[in-house]
Design a protein around this motif. Structure first.
Motif, mmCIF file in Angstrom:
data_model
loop_
_atom_site.group_PDB
_atom_site.id
_atom_site.type_symbol
_atom_site.label_atom_id
_atom_site.label_comp_id
_atom_site.label_asym_id
_atom_site.label_seq_id
_atom_site.Cartn_x
_atom_site.Cartn_y
_atom_site.Cartn_z
ATOM 1 N N VAL A 1 0.875 -1.162 0.000
ATOM 2 C CA VAL A 1 0.000 0.000 0.000
ATOM 3 C C VAL A 1 0.913 1.214 0.000
ATOM 4 O O VAL A 1 1.716 1.403 0.909
ATOM 5 C CB VAL A 1 -0.944 0.017 1.217
ATOM 6 C CG1 VAL A 1 -1.795 1.272 1.220
ATOM 7 C CG2 VAL A 1 -1.809 -1.230 1.242
ATOM 8 N N ASP A 2 0.818 2.003 -1.052
ATOM 9 C CA ASP A 2 1.691 3.156 -1.269
ATOM 10 C C ASP A 2 0.812 4.400 -1.270
ATOM 11 O O ASP A 2 0.050 4.607 -2.205
ATOM 12 C CB ASP A 2 2.416 2.966 -2.600
ATOM 13 C CG ASP A 2 3.366 4.091 -2.928
ATOM 14 O OD1 ASP A 2 3.524 5.009 -2.112
ATOM 15 O OD2 ASP A 2 3.964 4.042 -4.016
ATOM 16 N N ASP A 3 0.919 5.216 -0.249
ATOM 17 C CA ASP A 3 0.037 6.368 -0.063
ATOM 18 C C ASP A 3 -1.411 5.884 -0.030
ATOM 19 O O ASP A 3 -1.795 5.242 0.910
ATOM 20 C CB ASP A 3 0.259 7.440 -1.138
ATOM 21 C CG ASP A 3 1.616 8.114 -1.011
ATOM 22 O OD1 ASP A 3 2.082 8.289 0.138
ATOM 23 O OD2 ASP A 3 2.204 8.455 -2.043
ATOM 24 N N THR A 4 -2.164 6.137 -1.066
ATOM 25 C CA THR A 4 -3.575 5.742 -1.069
ATOM 26 C C THR A 4 -3.869 4.641 -2.076
ATOM 27 O O THR A 4 -5.009 4.243 -2.247
ATOM 28 C CB THR A 4 -4.472 6.957 -1.398
ATOM 29 O OG1 THR A 4 -4.097 7.468 -2.675
ATOM 30 C CG2 THR A 4 -4.351 8.025 -0.338
ATOM 31 N N LYS A 5 -2.862 4.124 -2.752
ATOM 32 C CA LYS A 5 -3.064 3.096 -3.775
ATOM 33 C C LYS A 5 -2.511 1.755 -3.299
ATOM 34 O O LYS A 5 -1.476 1.695 -2.662
ATOM 35 C CB LYS A 5 -2.367 3.512 -5.076
ATOM 36 C CG LYS A 5 -2.616 2.562 -6.227
ATOM 37 C CD LYS A 5 -2.195 3.186 -7.528
ATOM 38 C CE LYS A 5 -2.249 2.326 -8.731
ATOM 39 N NZ LYS A 5 -3.033 1.178 -8.821
ATOM 40 N N SER A 6 -3.230 0.702 -3.632
ATOM 41 C CA SER A 6 -2.783 -0.654 -3.322
ATOM 42 C C SER A 6 -2.257 -1.331 -4.576
ATOM 43 O O SER A 6 -2.786 -1.123 -5.669
ATOM 44 C CB SER A 6 -3.951 -1.486 -2.780
ATOM 45 O OG SER A 6 -4.409 -0.953 -1.574
ATOM 46 N N TYR A 7 -1.216 -2.136 -4.405
ATOM 47 C CA TYR A 7 -0.624 -2.885 -5.506
ATOM 48 C C TYR A 7 -0.654 -4.363 -5.159
ATOM 49 O O TYR A 7 -0.345 -4.741 -4.029
ATOM 50 C CB TYR A 7 0.820 -2.450 -5.756
ATOM 51 C CG TYR A 7 0.941 -1.014 -6.189
ATOM 52 C CD1 TYR A 7 0.874 -0.662 -7.530
ATOM 53 C CD2 TYR A 7 1.110 0.004 -5.255
ATOM 54 C CE1 TYR A 7 0.972 0.661 -7.938
ATOM 55 C CE2 TYR A 7 1.217 1.332 -5.651
ATOM 56 C CZ TYR A 7 1.142 1.647 -6.985
ATOM 57 O OH TYR A 7 1.243 2.954 -7.384
#
Length: 88
Positions: free
Chosen positions: A18-24
């Motif tokens: 989870v990078d800032d507000t985005k999930s990968y």
């Protein structure tokens, strides 16, 4: 291929980062590492020292994994302050 990155395929659509507000997902991480690996061989020699200047983001983690697989010596630098980077 490194066993760690190879196993990312087993987790496919589960959240990896989870990078800032985005999930990968693990699949996205696997594909990004593979993409970086393909460009590495023409740009950086095996075993070469490489600095990664970035916060711990999806992209920097992808670079760290790809460089590790490429047998590079990795120097992660999280600071964005130019004087701190030059001191290293």
């Amino acid at each position: 291929m490194c066993w760690l990155v190879s196993n990312f395929k087993n987790f496919d659509n589960k959240v990896a980062i989870v990078d800032d507000t985005k999930s990968y997902t693990y699949k996205e991480l696997f594909l990004k590492v593979k993409e970086i690996e393909e460009s590495l061989s023409s740009q950086i020699e095996d075993g070469e020292v490489v600095a990664v200047v970035d916060d711990y983001s999806f992209y920097s983690i992808s670079w760290l994994l790809a460089l590790h697989k490429h047998k590079n010596i990795i120097v992660p630098i999280a600071s964005k302050i130019q004087s701190e980077i030059q001191d290293r």
